[in-house]
Design a protein around this motif. Structure first.
Motif, PDB file in Angstrom:
ATOM      1  N   ILE A  69       7.208   7.124  57.234  1.00 34.79           N
ATOM      2  CA  ILE A  69       7.897   6.137  58.072  1.00 34.79           C
ATOM      3  C   ILE A  69       8.236   4.894  57.261  1.00 34.79           C
ATOM      4  O   ILE A  69       9.324   4.319  57.383  1.00 34.79           O
ATOM      5  N   ALA A  70       7.308   4.472  56.402  1.00 31.03           N
ATOM      6  CA  ALA A  70       7.485   3.227  55.645  1.00 31.03           C
ATOM      7  C   ALA A  70       8.467   3.371  54.486  1.00 31.03           C
ATOM      8  O   ALA A  70       9.077   2.376  54.066  1.00 31.03           O
ATOM      9  N   ARG A  71       8.645   4.567  53.957  1.00 30.18           N
ATOM     10  CA  ARG A  71       9.401   4.758  52.714  1.00 30.18           C
ATOM     11  C   ARG A  71      10.807   4.140  52.733  1.00 30.18           C
ATOM     12  O   ARG A  71      11.182   3.423  51.779  1.00 30.18           O
ATOM     13  N   PRO A  72      11.625   4.363  53.758  1.00 34.20           N
ATOM     14  CA  PRO A  72      12.971   3.746  53.736  1.00 34.20           C
ATOM     15  C   PRO A  72      12.930   2.225  53.683  1.00 34.20           C
ATOM     16  O   PRO A  72      13.773   1.597  53.028  1.00 34.20           O
ATOM     17  N   TYR A  73      11.964   1.631  54.353  1.00 29.77           N
ATOM     18  CA  TYR A  73      11.815   0.170  54.331  1.00 29.77           C
ATOM     19  C   TYR A  73      11.408  -0.298  52.932  1.00 29.77           C
ATOM     20  O   TYR A  73      11.906  -1.309  52.434  1.00 29.77           O
ATOM     21  N   PHE A  74      10.481   0.433  52.318  1.00 28.50           N
ATOM     22  CA  PHE A  74      10.020   0.081  50.979  1.00 28.50           C
ATOM     23  C   PHE A  74      11.153   0.218  49.965  1.00 28.50           C
ATOM     24  O   PHE A  74      11.315  -0.635  49.078  1.00 28.50           O
ATOM     25  N   ASP A  75      11.932   1.290  50.080  1.00 27.88           N
ATOM     26  CA  ASP A  75      13.064   1.496  49.173  1.00 27.88           C
ATOM     27  C   ASP A  75      14.042   0.320  49.242  1.00 27.88           C
ATOM     28  O   ASP A  75      14.505  -0.186  48.217  1.00 27.88           O
ATOM     29  N   LYS A  76      14.329  -0.095  50.453  1.00 30.49           N
ATOM     30  CA  LYS A  76      15.319  -1.163  50.668  1.00 30.49           C
ATOM     31  C   LYS A  76      14.863  -2.487  50.057  1.00 30.49           C
ATOM     32  O   LYS A  76      15.611  -3.135  49.314  1.00 30.49           O
ATOM     33  N   VAL A  77      13.612  -2.880  50.322  1.00 28.04           N
ATOM     34  CA  VAL A  77      13.137  -4.164  49.810  1.00 28.04           C
ATOM     35  C   VAL A  77      12.967  -4.123  48.296  1.00 28.04           C
ATOM     36  O   VAL A  77      13.228  -5.114  47.600  1.00 28.04           O
ATOM     37  N   ALA A  78      12.557  -2.966  47.751  1.00 28.46           N
ATOM     38  CA  ALA A  78      12.385  -2.851  46.302  1.00 28.46           C
ATOM     39  C   ALA A  78      13.714  -3.026  45.579  1.00 28.46           C
ATOM     40  O   ALA A  78      13.801  -3.727  44.562  1.00 28.46           O
ATOM     41  N   GLU A  79      14.763  -2.408  46.099  1.00 28.89           N
ATOM     42  CA  GLU A  79      16.064  -2.468  45.441  1.00 28.89           C
ATOM     43  C   GLU A  79      16.766  -3.804  45.664  1.00 28.89           C
ATOM     44  O   GLU A  79      17.301  -4.390  44.728  1.00 28.89           O
ATOM     45  N   GLU A  80      16.764  -4.267  46.901  1.00 30.12           N
ATOM     46  CA  GLU A  80      17.543  -5.453  47.232  1.00 30.12           C
ATOM     47  C   GLU A  80      16.865  -6.765  46.828  1.00 30.12           C
ATOM     48  O   GLU A  80      17.540  -7.745  46.532  1.00 30.12           O
ATOM     49  N   LYS A  81      15.540  -6.773  46.809  1.00 30.71           N
ATOM     50  CA  LYS A  81      14.834  -8.016  46.534  1.00 30.71           C
ATOM     51  C   LYS A  81      14.132  -8.025  45.182  1.00 30.71           C
ATOM     52  O   LYS A  81      14.015  -9.069  44.538  1.00 30.71           O
ATOM     53  N   TRP A  82      13.693  -6.832  44.718  1.00 31.56           N
ATOM     54  CA  TRP A  82      12.857  -6.785  43.528  1.00 31.56           C
ATOM     55  C   TRP A  82      13.477  -6.036  42.356  1.00 31.56           C
ATOM     56  O   TRP A  82      12.801  -5.755  41.374  1.00 31.56           O
ATOM     57  N   ASN A  83      14.742  -5.710  42.443  1.00 29.74           N
ATOM     58  CA  ASN A  83      15.489  -5.140  41.325  1.00 29.74           C
ATOM     59  C   ASN A  83      14.805  -3.918  40.710  1.00 29.74           C
ATOM     60  O   ASN A  83      14.727  -3.779  39.496  1.00 29.74           O
ATOM     61  N   GLN A  84      14.318  -3.040  41.587  1.00 28.96           N
ATOM     62  CA  GLN A  84      13.707  -1.817  41.075  1.00 28.96           C
ATOM     63  C   GLN A  84      13.841  -0.685  42.078  1.00 28.96           C
ATOM     64  O   GLN A  84      14.028  -0.923  43.276  1.00 28.96           O
ATOM     65  N   LYS A  85      13.769   0.516  41.563  1.00 26.00           N
ATOM     66  CA  LYS A  85      13.888   1.703  42.397  1.00 26.00           C
ATOM     67  C   LYS A  85      12.553   2.428  42.421  1.00 26.00           C
ATOM     68  O   LYS A  85      11.930   2.644  41.383  1.00 26.00           O
ATOM     69  N   ILE A  86      12.119   2.800  43.621  1.00 29.27           N
ATOM     70  CA  ILE A  86      10.888   3.567  43.748  1.00 29.27           C
ATOM     71  C   ILE A  86      11.188   5.021  43.403  1.00 29.27           C
ATOM     72  O   ILE A  86      12.040   5.655  44.020  1.00 29.27           O
ATOM     73  N   LEU A  87      10.489   5.538  42.420  1.00 30.47           N
ATOM     74  CA  LEU A  87      10.674   6.924  41.999  1.00 30.47           C
ATOM     75  C   LEU A  87       9.789   7.864  42.811  1.00 30.47           C
ATOM     76  O   LEU A  87      10.219   8.944  43.195  1.00 30.47           O
ATOM     77  N   TYR A  88       8.552   7.451  43.047  1.00 26.04           N
ATOM     78  CA  TYR A  88       7.697   8.215  43.959  1.00 26.04           C
ATOM     79  C   TYR A  88       6.531   7.346  44.416  1.00 26.04           C
ATOM     80  O   TYR A  88       6.236   6.305  43.818  1.00 26.04           O
ATOM     81  N   ILE A  89       5.891   7.779  45.501  1.00 30.82           N
ATOM     82  CA  ILE A  89       4.715   7.095  46.037  1.00 30.82           C
ATOM     83  C   ILE A  89       3.568   8.098  46.067  1.00 30.82           C
ATOM     84  O   ILE A  89       3.722   9.210  46.556  1.00 30.82           O
TER      85      ILE A  89
END
Length: 347
Positions: free
Chosen positions: A138-158
């Motif tokens: 459930i959290a993954r799409p939210y985490f992806d969005k904030v990581a890319e838009e705010k923290w200049n990084q892409k989550i590869l896996y959790i």
């Protein structure tokens, strides 16, 4: 041969020569960006965990998958045990700024910089491993969005950790037994739990845990079984109570600028490798928990199974922590918790 014919031949030769030069420089062929993306890339990946830890081992396995999937175009050199000098809480900024291109990051450990990540370790929100997986999905799409838009990084896996229990010098069988404990915690929510039961939290880096136990600075640790094995807790502690306070996760991210330098095919290969790695890690960890607990038992740690009464009391005591956190939490975190409770039937 007349002058006109000679001139025509010269023109043809010169034209062919120019075309050959352009072809060598990429003119008339693939875009220059594609040519640049064909250059091999060697990234350093950071992990604060020891090389034998399942997170470090997983990161190395991921590096192997990436090398194979990209035919050697992307090579990742894994540095474990905090060899690069980073302790953990600063890693969102470290990857954002490109100080290291890839890193394993304790999700809740960087919640001070990005509060939504704190939802993972809300105390006693999940009740078992499967619920932890549901929460992550459930959290993954939210985490992806904030990581890319705010923290200049892409989550590869959790990747998950087994749920956290309490490791101690004295046997813990009730809330009363927890009063007065000096406990190492790994995030704010864990600290609030210890305060709620009358203990004192110590937010120490992992590298300082063993020495702090040996010297009496702390007398207990809130963590999972793999960490207990890494730190050889049996040398300084005697008991383990699997009270399942929280189930932490690690993010493995890549600097977005570095990721975007790759051609589309290579980017897709990394995404696919990350998805495969994530599925494997979640499948492995439940069994890993049993194995690591058994290893601790074999070395002298006694597991003290908590009673349902003890667990119910802990859940009741920490209810205010969950509610207070949600009052201050970002809207995204509230949406995650609401959807989670709906899916597990506790709405």
């Amino acid at each position: 041969m007349n002058l006109f014919k000679k001139s025509s031949i010269v023109t043809i030769v010169v034209s062919l020569f120019i075309l050959s030069l352009l072809a060598g420089c990429g003119g008339g062929g693939a875009p220059a960006d594609d040519a640049k993306s064909a250059e091999p890339v060697n990234w350093t990946a950071n992990s604060v965990w020891p090389p034998e830890n399942h997170q470090s081992a997983g990161l190395q396995e991921f590096a192997n998958k990436v090398k194979e999937a990209t035919n050697g175009q992307v090579e990742i050199t894994v540095q474990t045990g905090g060899a690069l000098g980073f302790k953990g809480p600063e890693l969102l900024k470290v990857v954002r700024d490109g100080l290291v291109p890839v890193s394993d990051i304790l999700t809740s450990g960087v919640a001070g910089d990005e509060p939504v990540f704190g939802v993972v370790t809300l105390p006693f929100l999940i009740q078992n491993f499967e619920e932890g997986k549901i929460l992550n999905e459930i959290a993954r799409p939210y985490f992806d969005k904030v990581a890319e838009e705010k923290w200049n990084q892409k989550i590869l896996y959790i990747s998950p950790w087994p749920a956290a229990g309490i490791w101690s010098k004295e046997k813990i069988e009730s809330v009363e037994d927890m009063r007065g404990l000096k406990t190492r915690t790994y995030d704010k929510n864990g600290a609030l739990v210890m305060e709620a039961v009358g203990g004192t939290p110590y937010p120490l880096p992992f590298s300082e845990v063993y020495s702090s136990l040996a010297t009496g600075v702390i007398d207990s640790v809130l963590t999972s079984t793999p960490t207990a094995v890494d730190a050889k807790f049996w040398e300084v502690l005697k008991y383990y109570a699997p009270i399942n306070v929280t189930m932490a996760t690690d993010l493995v991210t890549v600097n977005l600028d570095e990721f975007n330098k790759l051609d589309e095919e290579t980017r897709e290969a990394l995404i696919a490798a990350g998805k495969e790695m994530e599925e494997e890690m979640w499948a492995k960890v439940a069994e890993l928990d049993k194995q690591k607990e058994a290893e601790c038992n074999e070395n002298g740690i006694e597991t003290v199974q908590p009673s349902q009464e003890f667990l119910n009391e802990l859940s009741s005591i920490t209810k205010d922590i969950r509610e207070e956190w949600l009052k201050q939490a970002p809207p995204e975190a509230k949406e995650i918790v609401s959807e989670f409770l709906k899916q597990v039937g506790r709405q």
